[in-house]
Each structure stands twice: as C-alpha cells, then as structure tokens.
Design a protein around this motif. Structure first.
Motif, PDB file in Angstrom:
ATOM      1  N   ASN A  87       0.921  -1.504   0.294  1.00 17.82           N
ATOM      2  CA  ASN A  87       0.004  -0.064   0.084  1.00 17.82           C
ATOM      3  C   ASN A  87       0.874   1.244  -0.098  1.00 17.82           C
ATOM      4  O   ASN A  87       2.238   1.019  -0.114  1.00 17.82           O
ATOM      5  CB  ASN A  87      -0.865   0.037   1.185  1.00 17.82           C
ATOM      6  N   ASP A  88       0.367   2.422   0.003  1.00 14.41           N
ATOM      7  CA  ASP A  88       0.903   3.757   0.217  1.00 14.41           C
ATOM      8  C   ASP A  88       1.740   3.653   1.523  1.00 14.41           C
ATOM      9  O   ASP A  88       0.993   3.523   2.846  1.00 14.41           O
ATOM     10  CB  ASP A  88       0.162   4.879   0.171  1.00 14.41           C
ATOM     11  N   SER A  89       3.068   3.654   1.486  1.00 14.27           N
ATOM     12  CA  SER A  89       3.814   3.695   2.691  1.00 14.27           C
ATOM     13  C   SER A  89       3.639   4.574   3.756  1.00 14.27           C
ATOM     14  O   SER A  89       3.415   4.119   4.965  1.00 14.27           O
ATOM     15  CB  SER A  89       5.283   3.623   2.239  1.00 14.27           C
ATOM     16  N   THR A 140       0.871   6.113   4.291  1.00 14.51           N
ATOM     17  CA  THR A 140      -0.435   6.063   4.767  1.00 14.51           C
ATOM     18  C   THR A 140      -0.485   4.846   5.928  1.00 14.51           C
ATOM     19  O   THR A 140      -1.006   4.994   7.002  1.00 14.51           O
ATOM     20  CB  THR A 140      -1.357   5.451   3.782  1.00 14.51           C
TER      21      THR A 140
END
Length: 1481
Positions: free
Chosen positions: A1300-1302, A1304
């Motif tokens: 995922n978006d790191s 986030t």
C-alpha cells in the motif's frame, strides 16, 4: 652528597648481611669492646656495673672526653684501610666527581657517625613500631601518613580488641541483647570510626603486614579515591594496645610515662582502661575525661583509643591513674628506661647530639641508645649552624630500626611533631597560622620554588616559603623520563627556581607534594575539590553504561551524568548520542569532595541558563528566579533539585496556572523547570518554590489581604472590565477583588450585555460579600449580596464557636475524597460536601463540583473534634422559603426507605460480589451480582465505575443490621421467589424458557430459566429438516444463549429431563406470547434501572447505537478534529443478525467505518435480544406509534431468528463459517464482509483463523479495489496489535507498507498504537515516519498532535523548527498554521497567537490565514481580540467581494459572542468601507 649517599644505601639495602660481614672483618679490633657491651645489654644486664637502662655515674663532659679518645684510637688503626674501603665504593657507584667529594667527611667522624637512612617500603618490616598521623577516616579503615613520604592504613579490626569484640557481637547476637550489653558498656551503639578519630591525630602503631606493589587488594578499603589511599594499601598497621605496648616492662609504667590505651568498660565513676601492658590496668575518672574531651567526656565509647599520661601508680602495682589532658601527654618525656622495648614511637626522650652529618644528625638517647634524624625532621636552615655537637635536645621517637644491633631509633626535631600538632604554614606552634591544606590547597600553582637539596634517585627538596618545604619526586620533574638528578648541573640543580603545582601532602613530614611536569601545570583540575559547582566544562566521553555516563574532565578527575540528565527529554537510545571518545559539554551539578565524586548535567536548558544558581542553602533567597530539575512527583506536590543536592518543594497549586489532572504526567522526572523561591525556612532547611510565579506574565506585586476575611461585606471601585468579570479595588483596604458579571447581572436582573454597557471604570459597587481568599496571589473573590436575608453570609470571620446549623457559608473546593468534595472555608476550618447533598436533581445538577470552584453551601452538621463541617448545596436547603419538590429526595435515615421504593444514588465501590451505592451521607445500599441485570452478563464489572449515577429499587431494609439491599432488575420483586419451578412442577409437553448451559457433540444441556434444573436436548431434536447438517447447527450455539424448549420426557427416578427445540413443537401463538411478554416487560420498565447514561459522555452514546445501517455516518461524526481523511482505523462492533437480516446480501459496496480499531465489544450472540437491542429500545422515542413499530419489529425479528435456527439454513444470517463462505461467494470484494468474518473468528478465540481469513481476503479482493484492500490491511494490523506479538506485528506492518502507500500505513500504525494506549510505541512510530517522510507536512502535524494530547508541550514545539528544515518552502506556511491551530486546541493559545501574528505579518495578503486566525480566536471567545483583527485586515487593500465576506463573518461573530452595540458598529464600518472604496474608484 646526600644524593650520592642515598644511591649507595639503596644499592646495599638488599645486601645488608654481606656488607655487615665485610665491615666486621675490617674493624674487628675496634668493634670488640662495643660487641661485648652489646651482648651484655641483651644477654646479662645484671652483670654490668651501671644501673639498668644505660645510666652512668660519669658526667656528660667525661663521657664526651672518653668517646673522643676512643674515636682517635680507632682512626689511627683504620687510617691505612680508609682508602681501600672508599675506592671500591667509588668505582662501584655511578656518581659524579662532585658527589664523591661531598661524600668525604672529616676523619674524626669516620668511625663514629651512624648512617642516616630514609624509610621506604622495602625497609618497612612486620613488627616495626612507628608513629603515624591520620589523614582521613574511612568507614572501615584509617588512612595514615608515615615518615619519609610513606602511607599506610589501619583496618577497623586493628583498633582495639574491645571494639573488634563489639563488632563481632553485633553480627551474632540479636538487637535486644546488643542494646542491653551496650547500655552496660556506656554506649547505645557500636561507634563509627569518625566518632573515634579525626584527621591530624597522631597514633602509635605496629606494622602487621607489608604487601608487594600490584598485589591483590586485601585492605578492604574498596576503590581508591586518591593517590594517598591507593599507596596506603601496601602497609597495614595495628594500634591495638596489646600489640603496641605488649613489650613494655611493667616497671616502666611510672609517673610521666605516656601510652595509648583502650576503654575496656564503663564504671560508676569512670572508665577502666586496657593499657596492653601485662598485669596492670588504668583508671580514668569522668572528671579527668573532660580535660581531653570537653564535649563528650562522659560519653566515650568502649573500645575507643585514648592518649594517656600516667599520674599515679597504685602501691600494689596492678592499677594506675591516668589523665587525658593533651598538654600533659605532649610535654611528658622520659630520661631513663629499664628495657629498650619500652621505648615506644611518639615518646619524647632526652637526647644528646653526637654528630652532624650531611643527611641529618646522630643522637644518643637515654644515655646510650643511638638515633638518627633525617633532614625532613630538622628545622629549616643550615643544619651545622642550628645544631652543635654536645647539645642536649628533646626529640620524639618516630620509629625503631627493627632488629638492628645495637638498637637504634629514628627521631624528629620538627616543631609540629614535638607538639603533636598539624604542620602550619607559619611554622608556629600556636593556632594563628593556617594548616598546610588550607594555605596550599591541592591544585594551587606556586610561581617560584627554589631547589635546596637534590637526591639523585629520589627527587628534589624545594623551599616554598621560609617555613614550608616541598618534595618533588623524580617522576614528577618532567613529562620525559629522567633517570637521575644532579646537584650541580642540569635544569634542576641546587638554587634553581621552578613553577610547581601542589598535588598532595605528607602530613607527618610537614612538607608539600609537588609536581613540575608541564602536563600537570596545564591541567584544569587535579582533584574533585577544585571543581566549582555550576561551572560549564568540556569533557570526553569515557564510558556509557546502563546506569550512567562517565565523562573524563581533567586528568584523574572524572564526572558522572545520570540518565535523567542526559538531555531535556528522556533519551531512548543514548548510545547514539554519546560515543566513547567523543567530546561533551556539561555543567557541574554536584561536587562531593568526601566521596571524590562529581555529578554533571547535559541538559541544554541548564547549560544555556543565565539565571543565578543555588548551590548551598544560603543562596536561596525569597524572590530569586532560577532553573531546577524535577526529581520526584506526588499527588500533592513536586520536588525539584537545584545544584549540590539542594532541594525544594513545589505545591500542586504552584505548579501551573491551570488545573493539572496529573502532576506526574505534566512534570515528568528529569524535566527542567523555571521556579521562583517563595519561602525559606532555615530551621527545618525547607525551601518552597513556585513554577507558576516564575512565569514572565506573573504579576509579582503582593498586597496584604489579611484585613479581608471570608464573609465580610465590602464595597469597591471598578478598576477594569474583562469579558466575564470585573476587577475591583476594595475600599479602604485597596485589595484587588474579582466579581463575576453573571453574578452581578443576576442580582440586578439584567443581561450581561446590558450590564456591560452600563458599567464604567471608576463606578462604585456596594453590597458585596467576600466568598474566597487567595493570599498567595493577593486577591479575593466577591459576589453580590443575595436579596433574601436567610441566605446571607454573616459578617466576621468563621470559627467553630460561632458557626450554627443552617448558616450559609462560602468556600473553595480543594479536592475530592471518599466522602465527597472537601471544601476549604477558612485556613483552619473545612467542610465535606457529600454527593447526595450537592443538588436536588442528580442528573441535571453537579454532584461533584470541579476542583478550585467557589461554592455557597449551608451547614447541616458541625464536628468540633475534627474541626469539620457537613455542608449541603441543595436548593431546597439554601432557599427553604421557596417550596420545591426535589427530584432526588434527601435520605437521612433508614426509616426513609421501604421495599419497593425507586431511588437514585452513586456507586461507591465495585466489589467482587456486587456494588455498593451511596444513597445518603451515612446510608449505603448493596446490589448483589444477581440483582444487576435481567439477563446473564459475564463481564459485568466493566459496565460500572465509581461515582457513576444509577437508579434502582429497594429490595429490603434491615434496621437492626443497618443494611439495605437494592436491585437493578426489572419486574415485580415480590414474584422472584414465589414463581420458581421445581422438579415436581414439570410435565411432558410443557414449554419453558431456558439458557444453553453446555454444548457437547451429541447435543445441548439446557437450564430452565429461574431454576437450577437442567436437561439434555439431543442434536436430533434441533431441526425438522432431516437433510440439514445438525452438526453445523449445533456448532452455532453458544453457552448462555436464551432458547425456548419443549419438555419431551421427565424421568423422576433418575431426575433427567429431555428437551426438544424443533420449530414444529411451537406455534406462532407461543412465539407471539413470548414477544408480548417481553414487550410488557419493556412497558413496565419504561425507565430502566441500572446506570443512567448522560449526554456528557459521547462515548457512552456511541455504544448505544445499534442500527448498523447508520454505522458510516456515526463513524464520520466521531472523527476528532484535525484527523486526515486517509487515516483509517477499523472498529467492527457488529451484530450480524440485526444488520444483515434487514439488508440481506446488500453489503457489496458498503464502506467500512474508518476511524476506530478492530475490537469486539460484545460477545457474538445467536439471537437478536442482546444488550444492544435493549439499549437501542431504551434510547428510542417515547411516542406511542414509534413504540408500537419498535415492538412489532422486534417481535418479527425474534420469530425470524427462531426459524433460521432450525431449518432454513440457506436464508439465515451469517453465523457460521459456512454462512460466511456462502455470502462471500456473492460479494468477494467487500472488505466489510471479510472484516465481519475476521470478527466472527475472534469471538471464537480463533486468532490464527482470523489471520488466515485476512490473508485470503487480500488474495481474493481485486487489485483495482485499493481502498477495500487497505481496509483489510488496517484490520489485520489491529488484530496483530491486540492479539499478536511484536514480531508478527512488525512483519505484518512491513508487508502492508510494501503493498500500500507507505506513508499511509506508517500513519495508520501510529494511530493504532495511540488508540490502544501504547503511547511509547506510537511516539517511536511517529519518529520513524518523520525520518522517512520528513517532506510531508501532515506527518509533522500529526506527530505534534500526538505530543500535545499526551501533555508533552516542549517536545511538540521542538518539532516545528525541525519540520521547517525538512519541508519545502512552499509548505512552510501551511505547517506553521497547523502548529498554531494545535496550540489553540491543545496547547497554549498565546503561543498559537504568536505564530499566527508572525505569518500574517510576513504574508498580509493571505486571506485564508486571516480567516483561520479569526476562527481560532473565536474558539477562545475573545471578542476584543477579534475586533482588533477585523480592524487590521479591513485596513488592508482588498476586493469588495473579500471585504464583504470579512464583514459578514464579523457580524456573525458579534451576534454570537458580542453584543448588539458591537453588531451595530460592524454595520457602520461596512458602510464606511463601501463609501471609501467607491470614492477611491
């Protein structure tokens, strides 16, 4: 010459026997008479013709003449052999020509002079008796100075046999016997060595052991703190009288003789002493004891060593009377002796100078024995001029040359040794001169010292002053290696001057220990005593351990930094900051010269501080502002530490302007604070300080308010008008007073806005009454006098003699105690306000008034013994003339209660067997566990807290035992016992309500409700559908589930009951009847008993929400301020039946609540009659039609569940693995269903299966559904955080960050830690995130939000400059604005105001920042500041559209926060601005 001789002596010291044989051969003839005399002295003294002890009938002149003739004869015989003796010595020694010349002496001295030898560690032998001087007193030993720059130690076990015996007995016997024995011996405890000895004291000792250098430390001294203590380990001494005086002849114990003796016992009139001499003891009267010990002459300790002089010997020779007068001891001398063993070190003896040699003097003592005096123990100056041969002198014995033949002694003619006093810089025996350590402290530099003697292989003797000399060891002459020194050549020859530094002392020799080494001269500190407290120094990191940081300051001086002084904040990884060998800047915190310890601080606040420091008690002056460090916290106060262990106490009220919930959280240990000294008490050494008063904004003007008491009627003049209060100056006392505008408006029956327009500065107000005093801040609180005379506070100060029941008083709430609120009325009188006496309506009133609030109360009881009043703030008590019916009546006795009464109260405590509820001041009721709920609740304790408001029904009142029983259960309590079923009442076909008691593979055990009867329902009796998987249906039941069952058979003999649960056994009437029963119960208990929920707790309201269809809206509304849209946490609190049965399979696109962690608050239940439904019905509307709809809906729901339980497995809600698998086949991309499935597994304690479900979900959900996958990842992180290990959580976190978006995921992880109250992990996670994503403004603001929510204001504020270094310039304004908003919400609004002022000053055209600034000020209610802001922004050039928006905003704020006059002003200004803009155009 001295150097040359010393070299020969050192070389020959190890071959003493060989040299002696050679000398005997060469001088056989001349030495024969002396050997004969010597043998007679030691072998048969009775055969000689002169008295014992060396006495002679010849006069001194005749003795001198005979001796000179003998010398002349010996020289004639030895003259021819003189060269043969000297030439080999000259060839063998490495000496210069000068030293060889100096070694030549007059011929007449060759045969007579005794060689003067220096004492060194090689010549010290066991059994040698020596005079020593105490340097320091350690807990277990004495450190002493010996002649010729040597040191030794005396262990505590070598003081006296009596003291050793007491020490052994102390460890063996119990305390009682020790105390009794101690009392008999005149002491209550075993004394410390500090009680027995003092530095500078002279002692007589005998050598008991000599250790080789570098050997294992056997001294018991522990770690050496200086060089003297380190050197003292080599020689061990004993001062036990039996060892020192054991060889003294009894006949030599006569008047005038001196000894050291130990106190053996304490008698009625004095002390019995142990002299150590066989067959004789001493007696010291109490009167004589005061001569030597005037302070504690009658309190000397058993085992203590005394210096005594014999004054009288008894006729029987067994006892002697002694005195401890120091003058007698110092002046007593002996002129004759019966045995050479009676000559003790420290004895003053008559002596005759027989020769003056370059190294000193030769003496004859007591008429025969030889002695030497080295130059260290002579008067300063020319030896040959000061001392003449044949002169009689008094000398003091230093030590005996052990086993020498004939016996010889080393003596001293130094003034300080003769007087047995410390060496003084002036050289006088009087006390007017200062002692050497005071005149020349260690570390002081001497600009010019002159070399007066050179010992080639030992060092230099220098003159410091006419009366003081110093010794420089050869190793301290230069930083380079110097093999030997020369008297006539080289840099250190005689007569040269040098710069030197004092490094120590040789007390017995009376000389200084010096060093000429450049490295020592430039060294900053030589010893701990030179370090100044408060000094800022630079050091080198030496070692970092778990307990401390060790820093090298200068040379051998080290400092220690304790962990709470590493920095202003606590360091989790100090090893990253402090590396061995690195430089460090510190400030000296504590200097302990006794323990040789320096404590340092590396706190930046203390390093940069320019405030004065407090290093001793006298530095603490009232009003002084300085820095301190918190070192201990308690509920009522803080303890802060200054320098040098000076401490002060800060009361809780002085810690902060605002009320602090927890001092330990607001002021953690190690936090630096600025304090002002408030008071100093020299008697108790107590310092009181204030953090609040040290604030720059604190007004220090103090006015005496002693003339104004609580209850006084006063009048005053308005000095200032604030937003919600007036500042008055009382007349004529000039005391500052505060008056609430609301109070005055209520008194005048006008609005606050109208009152503010009428009041002006300078107006006089009358009819005011003092309700509170604050002497520390020098102001009082006043209120308008009430109209009715009954509630008027009386004039004059309160006292226990004048107060009456019914009297109205005012006071301030101090704190909350078990009995209620503690109210301070005066300095000596307090009152207790019980929660049940606080208001007439518990729900709408304030049963627990906030701390520091001012209240008016009526006295209802007086306790003069405890000086305490019982108070009440009920309106019915304060205004009895107004007839009011209280919602909660006042219960004063048990007679006011009867079974069936409905009452409200407060939970007093939560016990194992139930609750205790406060109904009145002295009346408590008990609620047993069975009376808490209508249904079974396993975890009941979590639903109740102390001081919670509850409602219940009285079950019974026992007047004898004074016990009250209470119930929260609904229904008629009188039926509870009569309606129970027994086994005889059961019959086949009967339908009963029950609960699942136990689940087995073959069926269910069901317990009939209201009884303890249970039976078996076989699994074949669960469903009418023969093809249904009954095993799966059986697995869906849980213990405690309510069921309706039919009795199939009753076996009376075996007492067995068989049940059936098939739907065919029941009709719709049966199900409707059960639904009607429950509805009737709900109607009968429209006001449910138990905990009364209030709107003040939003979390409780959120828990009552049962409609999962509104879950998304609820989650959105519960978001806290400042949260970001993409910070998503999962909280699944799901009732599957109530959700999915109403919306079957309609969860495909459901968005999951995104702000709460994964947690299962309620256990999974098969039926829908759980606590959530009941709570939902309790909070539903009371209108009839809505009640009917709710009842009908509930009835239909229960019926539907009953059918799902049995047959229609293909249409029922997911309550098993198979059901979830079926639903997920239709909606595989729904994170909502997957998380439900995980929650279902967790309810079964199947954590591993829940993990497997999450992994399946991540593999199954389409890659395009990023948000759905993110929801599952967050749920999995919550699961690992709650149920997993640190390793599993870290692994999951890394996987989530990769998929995922790191950023986030990092932020979500920090939020999960914070919500699970793992603040340390959350902080660590935020630090990692800031390090990795430092270019994100949101990361920094969320980190600051975390710090502020945990009260770490300084840490949060330090993030702003750090963030600006990492962020791009375009993000700076946004970040500063966010930090300013956080200050307004969670920190200091004034600081937020300062930040906003800075950014609008540099960017005046950023209208969005102006708007945010205004919104923040509006949140503070500061209408004055808002008006100023609007005037400033509207003075800038802007478009009419923007001006219109600002005027509209201003007008709205004036209507909301200001008054009508302000709104009118805004309209006028708007018109003026429009006209001005039109004219400009």
């Amino acid at each position: 010459m001295a150097g040359g001789k010393k070299r020969v002596l050192d070389e020959d010291s190890g071959l003493r026997k060989t040299k002696k044989v050679k000398t005997d051969d060469n001088t056989k003839k001349s030495k024969a008479p002396e050997n004969a005399v010597e043998s007679n002295i030691h072998g048969a003294p009775e055969e000689v013709d002169f008295p014992r002890g060396g006495g002679t009938s010849l006069t001194p002149l005749e003795v001198k003449t005979l001796r000179a003739e003998a010398v002349q004869e010996a020289n004639q015989e030895l003259f021819e052999d003189a060269d043969a003796v000297t030439k080999p010595a000259k060839r063998s020694g490495r000496k210069s020509d000068v030293s060889g010349k100096e070694r030549k002496t007059p011929k007449e001295r060759k045969g007579e002079a005794i060689r003067v030898e220096h004492l060194n560690y090689k010549r010290v032998e066991v059994g040698m008796k020596v005079l020593a001087q105490v340097i320091s007193v350690e807990p277990l030993a004495l450190i002493v100075s010996l002649p010729n720059q040597l040191f030794a130690h005396v262990p505590i076990t070598q003081i006296s046999s009596e003291l050793t015996e007491r020490l052994e007995r102390m460890g063996e016997e119990d305390e009682d016997s020790v105390d009794e024995e101690a009392e008999e011996n005149g002491s209550a405890r075993v004394p410390d060595l500090l009680d027995l000895f003092k530095p500078g004291q002279y002692i007589r000792a005998v050598v008991t052991a000599v250790h080789a250098p570098g050997s294992t430390d056997v001294s018991g001294l522990g770690r050496a703190r200086d060089e003297a203590q380190k050197a003292s380990r080599r020689v061990e001494l004993s001062i036990v009288p039996e060892k020192v005086n054991g060889a003294v002849a009894k006949a030599d114990v006569r008047q005038g003789s001196t000894f050291t003796a130990a106190i053996k016992s304490v008698e009625d009139h004095g002390y019995i002493l142990n002299l150590g001499v066989p067959e004789i003891s001493g007696f010291l009267s109490f009167k004589d004891a005061t001569k030597g010990y005037p302070q504690n002459g009658a309190k000397l300790h058993v085992g203590q060593i005394l210096d005594i002089s014999v004054t009288k010997v008894a006729s029987n020779g067994r006892t002697c009377t002694v005195t401890v007068d120091p003058r007698e001891f110092h002046s007593s001398s002996i002129s004759e002796i019966s045995s050479v063993t009676s000559v003790l070190p420290g004895t003053l003896v008559q002596s005759l100078i027989t020769a003056v040699v370059p190294d000193g003097l030769n003496l004859q003592i007591l008429g025969y024995f030889g002695g030497t005096v080295d130059q260290f123990h002579l008067l300063t100056g020319d030896t040959e001029e000061n001392y003449k041969v044949g002169t009689k002198v008094k000398a003091r014995v230093l030590y005996d040359l052990h086993q020498s033949s004939p016996p010889r002694f080393a003596l001293s003619l130094a003034e300080h040794v003769l007087s047995l006093s410390p060496k003084r810089a002036g050289g006088s025996r009087d006390d007017d001169g200062s002692i050497l350590p005071d005149a020349y402290p260690v570390g002081c530099t001497l600009d010019a010292v002159e070399v007066i003697r050179v010992e080639s292989e030992r060092g230099l003797i220098v003159r410091v002053s006419p009366e003081v000399e110093g010794f420089v060891h050869i190793s301290q002459v230069s930083d380079d290696h110097v093999p030997s020194l020369s008297l006539s050549s080289g840099s250190w020859k005689k007569g040269t001057t040098h710069k030197a530094r004092v490094t120590g002392y040789f007390p017995l020799d009376g000389i200084l220990q010096l060093s000429l080494r450049p490295s020592v001269l430039t060294q900053k500190f030589l010893q701990v005593g030179e370090v100044q407290v408060g000094e800022v120094i630079k050091g080198t990191v030496k070692k970092l351990t778990d307990s401390a940081l060790f820093v090298s300051i200068s040379g051998n001086v080290d400092g220690v930094v304790w962990p709470n002084h590493y920095a202003d904040i606590s360091l989790k990884h100090p090893q990253k900051r402090f590396r061995p060998g690195g430089s460090i800047k510190c400030r000296v915190l504590v200097v302990d010269p006794v323990r040789k310890r320096v404590a340092l601080t590396a706190k930046k606040t203390l390093l940069d501080s320019t405030l004065p420091i407090i290093s001793k008690f006298e530095d603490a002056q009232v009003g002084l502002v300085t820095h301190a460090v918190v070192f201990k916290t308690s509920e009522k106060s803080l303890q802060v530490e200054f320098y040098n262990n000076i401490k002060a106490i800060v009361p809780a009220r002085e810690a902060s302007e605002a009320a602090v919930a927890s001092l330990s959280n607001a002021f953690p240990v190690g936090k630096p604070v600025t304090v002002r000294i408030v008071s100093v008490d020299p008697e108790s050494s107590r310092i009181t300080a204030s953090i609040r008063q040290a604030s720059p904004t604190y007004k220090s003007a103090v006015t005496d308010i002693s003339g104004v008491e609580i209850g006084n009627n006063v009048e005053g003049v308005i000095a200032d008008i604030h937003k919600d209060k007036l500042v008055l100056t009382l007349q004529p006392t000039q005391v500052t007073a505060l008056l609430s505008l609301n109070n005055l408006a209520n008194r005048r029956e006008v609005s606050v806005a109208q009152l503010r327009t009428k009041l002006k500065v300078g107006d006089k107000l009358q009819d005011l009454v003092v309700v509170s005093r604050n002497p520390e801040k020098s102001f009082v609180l006043v209120a308008s006098s009430p109209k009715d005379k009954v509630a008027q506070v009386p004039k004059g100060s309160l006292s226990l003699d004048t107060v009456e029941v019914g009297q109205v008083v005012g006071g301030r709430v101090l704190r909350h105690i078990r009995q209620g609120a503690l109210v301070k009325l005066t300095t000596s009188i307090s009152g207790v306000l019980h929660p049940t006496d606080a208001c007439d309506d518990y729900e709408s009133g304030s049963p627990f008034p906030p701390v520091d609030s001012i209240i008016r109360a009526v006295i209802i009881a007086v306790n003069k013994e405890k000086r305490q009043l019982t108070l009440s703030t009920r309106s019915s008590r304060l205004r009895p003339d107004k007839k009011q019916v209280p919602a909660d009546r006042e219960i004063e006795s048990l007679n006011a209660l009867s079974p069936g009464d409905t009452v409200r109260g407060f939970i007093k405590s939560v016990a194992e067997h139930g609750l205790f509820v406060m109904l009145g001041r002295n009346i408590d009721a008990r609620v047993q566990i069975k009376e808490l709920f209508d249904d079974f609740v396993k975890d009941w304790k979590s639903r109740f807290t102390v001081n919670q408001l509850i409602k219940g029904r009285i079950v019974s009142v026992d007047h004898e035992k004074k016990q009250v029983e209470m119930s929260f259960r609904s229904g008629d309590i009188t039926k509870s016992t009569s309606s129970r079923l027994s086994f005889a009442h059961l019959s086949e076909g009967q339908k009963v309500n029950g609960r699942v008691k136990k689940i087995e593979e073959y069926g269910l055990f069901i317990e009939i409700e209201g009884t303890k009867l249970s039976g078996l329902c076989h699994k074949s009796e669960l469903s009418d559908n023969k093809d249904a998987d009954v095993t799966l249906a059986l697995r869906s039941f849980r213990e405690g589930d309510p069921v309706k069952a039919k009795i199939l058979s009753v076996d009376s003999e075996k007492r067995r009951i068989s049940f059936g649960l098939k739907p065919s056994y029941f009709t719709e009437d049966d199900l409707e009847a059960s639904g009607e029963d429950s509805a009737l119960e709900d109607d009968s208990t429209s006001q449910a008993f138990g905990v009364i929920e209030t709107s003040e707790d939003p979390a409780s309201e959120a828990e009552l929400e049962s409609d999962e269809g509104e879950a998304e809206e609820d989650a959105d509304s519960s978001d806290h301020d400042g949260s970001e849209a993409d910070v998503v946490d999962m909280d699944v609190d799901i009732n599957f039946q109530s959700t999915i049965s109403e919306h079957p399979l309609a969860v495909n696109g459901a968005s999951v609540p995104s702000t709460m962690p994964l947690s299962i608050k309620e256990g999974f239940q098969w039926s829908a009659s759980g606590a959530q439904d009941e709570d939902a019905e309790m909070t539903s509307s009371s209108e009839d039609d809505e009640d009917q709809k709710a009842t009908g809906k509930k009835r239909r729901k229960r019926k539907e569940i009953e059918q799902d339980l049995t047959a229609d497995l293909h249409t029922k809600t997911p309550d098993s693995n198979a059901d979830f698998e079926r639903v997920l086949l239709g909606s595989p991309n729904s994170s909502y269903l997957w998380i439900q499935y995980m929650s279902f597994q967790l309810q079964l304690s199947e954590v591993d299966k829940a993990r497997e479900v999450a992994r399946r979900a991540l593999r199954t959900i389409s890659f395009r559904e990023e948000q759905e996958k993110l929801n599952v990842w967050i749920a999995l992180l919550n699961l690992e955080n709650t149920y997993g290990t640190d390793e599993s959580l870290e692994s999951t976190f890394k996987d989530a960050a990769r998929h995922n978006d790191s950023k986030t995921i990092h932020l979500r992880m920090a939020a999960i830690f914070e919500q699970s109250e793992k603040s340390e992990k959350a902080e660590e996670q935020f630090k990692k995130t800031c390090k990795k994503f430092g270019q994100s403004s949101k990361v920094w603001t969320l980190f600051a939000d975390h710090y502020l929510r945990h009260g770490k204001l300084e840490e949060a504020r330090q993030l702003l400059p750090r963030s600006l270094q990492s962020l791009e310039k375009r993000k700076h304004l946004k970040t500063i604005s966010k930090f300013a908003q956080l200050e307004y919400k969670l920190g200091d609004p004034e600081r937020g105001k300062t930040l906003f002022e800075g950014i609008i000053d540099s960017h005046p055209k950023r209208w969005d920042l102006w708007s945010i600034y205004m919104d923040m000020e509006a949140s503070q209610g500061a209408i004055g500041n808002l008006r100023n802001l609007f005037n400033r922004v509207l003075a800038l050039k802007m478009t009419s559209h923007k001006a219109k928006s600002f005027f509209k905003k201003w007008l709205d704020l004036e209507r909301r926060l200001g008054d009508e006059e302000g709104a009118a002003t805004v309209k006028v200004k708007a018109i003026e601005w429009t006209q001005r803009a039109a004219n400009t155009a």
